[in-house]
Design an enzyme around this catalytic site. Structure first.
Site, PDB file in Angstrom:
ATOM      1  N   HIS A 170      -5.779  -5.916  -0.774  1.00  0.00           N
ATOM      2  CA  HIS A 170      -5.123  -5.432   0.443  1.00  0.00           C
ATOM      3  C   HIS A 170      -3.997  -6.352   0.925  1.00  0.00           C
ATOM      4  O   HIS A 170      -2.836  -5.960   0.893  1.00  0.00           O
ATOM      5  CB  HIS A 170      -6.214  -5.264   1.512  1.00  0.00           C
ATOM      6  CG  HIS A 170      -5.746  -4.689   2.801  1.00  0.00           C
ATOM      7  ND1 HIS A 170      -6.608  -4.212   3.761  1.00  0.00           N
ATOM      8  CD2 HIS A 170      -4.508  -4.526   3.331  1.00  0.00           C
ATOM      9  CE1 HIS A 170      -5.930  -3.756   4.795  1.00  0.00           C
ATOM     10  NE2 HIS A 170      -4.651  -3.945   4.564  1.00  0.00           N
ATOM     11  N   HIS A 225       0.982  -7.275   3.704  1.00  0.00           N
ATOM     12  CA  HIS A 225       0.620  -6.917   2.331  1.00  0.00           C
ATOM     13  C   HIS A 225       1.571  -7.602   1.333  1.00  0.00           C
ATOM     14  O   HIS A 225       1.788  -7.085   0.243  1.00  0.00           O
ATOM     15  CB  HIS A 225       0.710  -5.411   2.118  1.00  0.00           C
ATOM     16  CG  HIS A 225      -0.057  -4.579   3.102  1.00  0.00           C
ATOM     17  ND1 HIS A 225       0.271  -3.271   3.391  1.00  0.00           N
ATOM     18  CD2 HIS A 225      -1.146  -4.859   3.858  1.00  0.00           C
ATOM     19  CE1 HIS A 225      -0.575  -2.783   4.297  1.00  0.00           C
ATOM     20  NE2 HIS A 225      -1.443  -3.729   4.602  1.00  0.00           N
ATOM     21  N   HIS A 234      -0.498  -9.371  10.190  1.00  0.00           N
ATOM     22  CA  HIS A 234      -1.209  -8.779   9.052  1.00  0.00           C
ATOM     23  C   HIS A 234      -0.175  -8.242   8.073  1.00  0.00           C
ATOM     24  O   HIS A 234       0.683  -7.451   8.443  1.00  0.00           O
ATOM     25  CB  HIS A 234      -2.137  -7.654   9.501  1.00  0.00           C
ATOM     26  CG  HIS A 234      -2.622  -6.815   8.352  1.00  0.00           C
ATOM     27  ND1 HIS A 234      -3.286  -7.365   7.272  1.00  0.00           N
ATOM     28  CD2 HIS A 234      -2.506  -5.492   8.076  1.00  0.00           C
ATOM     29  CE1 HIS A 234      -3.572  -6.402   6.407  1.00  0.00           C
ATOM     30  NE2 HIS A 234      -3.102  -5.265   6.864  1.00  0.00           N
ATOM     31  N   GLU A 278      -5.122   0.001  11.842  1.00  0.00           N
ATOM     32  CA  GLU A 278      -5.747  -1.312  11.608  1.00  0.00           C
ATOM     33  C   GLU A 278      -5.622  -2.267  12.802  1.00  0.00           C
ATOM     34  O   GLU A 278      -5.724  -3.479  12.622  1.00  0.00           O
ATOM     35  CB  GLU A 278      -5.139  -1.962  10.365  1.00  0.00           C
ATOM     36  CG  GLU A 278      -5.479  -1.223   9.091  1.00  0.00           C
ATOM     37  CD  GLU A 278      -5.261  -2.103   7.879  1.00  0.00           C
ATOM     38  OE1 GLU A 278      -6.262  -2.507   7.253  1.00  0.00           O
ATOM     39  OE2 GLU A 278      -4.099  -2.396   7.558  1.00  0.00           O
TER      40      GLU A 278
HETATM   41 MN    MN Z   1      -3.147  -3.337   5.917  1.00  0.00          MN
END
Ligand code: MN
Length: 257
Positions: free
Chosen positions: A189, A121, A119, A100
């Site tokens: 996500h 979760h 980023h 990603e």
């Molecule tokens: Mn991810």
């Protein structure tokens, strides 16, 4: 006794891939700061085995630094790779990157003001990426949410996927949704948080999660919830920027060793 093997192992990156990085003091400092950010975010539960944090290259806005595919808590400066904005690694570095990484490359391309990207979760945030209830600043520590937390739904442009941002087109669509905000949620996500420094990106990633947990509690009380209004949020965000080094020093100390 046999001599130790010089072959690369999964836990031990080859010296060639990091050669030269230490000769540039600004780059060396950025590598150390990014390694610290990885550990800090892991200790706060913002990153687990998944998720990542990056910083724009201090000497070249067309490149960024991001760890090889490794759990953030284990990341050291030696694990960090250099990518161009197309997310190609530096020549000769054939270590495995995160799938990603396009999240980072496309946000840096779209937002010249952004120096660091997280980023995550983190669980408390996920309901707001799936619900029609928007994530809003409940308290001053999350006042950066006053510029909105738009939701990126990958299905709108890309149909059925595994939900991951796997290529430049998907990264670009996420960056378009983020637009001028500091946080964008990703349906099914997680989220991204961006900032003009690593310390502030870490701060925003941590307090996005805490605000989400508190907002759920406030909603569960059942009355009317009063959030920071845009003017309060702007004043508070400016005020928080002035004290960022206090938590940043503490968090790095807590995450040492
Ligand atoms: Mn991810």
């Amino acid at each position: 006794m046999p001599k130790p093997s010089r072959q690369p192992t999964p836990g031990r990156p080859r010296a060639r891939a990091t050669a030269g990085k230490r000769t540039d003091p600004a780059l060396a400092a950025a590598l150390d700061e990014l390694a610290a950010a990885n550990r800090v975010l892991a200790r706060h539960g913002v990153l687990d085995a998944y998720g990542h944090v990056s910083v724009r290259h201090p000497g070249d806005p067309g490149r960024f630094l991001l760890a090889r595919s490794r759990a953030p808590e284990l990341v050291t400066a030696a694990d960090i790779m250099i990518f161009d904005l197309d997310c190609n690694p530096a020549r000769g570095d054939d270590r495995r990157p995160y799938l990603e990484r396009f999240i980072h490359g496309e946000i840096y391309r779209a937002r010249p003001d952004v120096i660091a990207v997280v980023h995550s979760h983190a669980p408390a945030v996920i309901p707001f990426a799936a619900s029609s209830v928007p994530l809003r600043p409940l308290y001053h520590m999350a006042s950066f949410l006053g510029r909105g937390a738009p939701v990126f739904d990958i299905a709108e442009r890309f149909g059925k996927t595994d939900m991951l941002v796997r290529n430049a087109a998907q990264g670009r669509a996420l960056a378009e949704t983020l637009d001028g905000s500091e946080v964008a949620l990703m349906r099914g996500h997680g989220y991204v948080a961006v900032a003009p420094t690593v310390a502030r990106a870490v701060f925003r990633a941590i307090y996005t999660q805490l605000n989400a947990a508190l907002q759920q509690q406030a909603i569960a009380l059942g009355g009317t919830v009063k959030y920071l209004d845009p003017e309060e949020a702007a004043l508070s965000d400016e005020s928080n920027a002035g004290t960022i080094m206090r938590p940043w020093e503490l968090w790095q100390r807590m995450a040492k060793g």
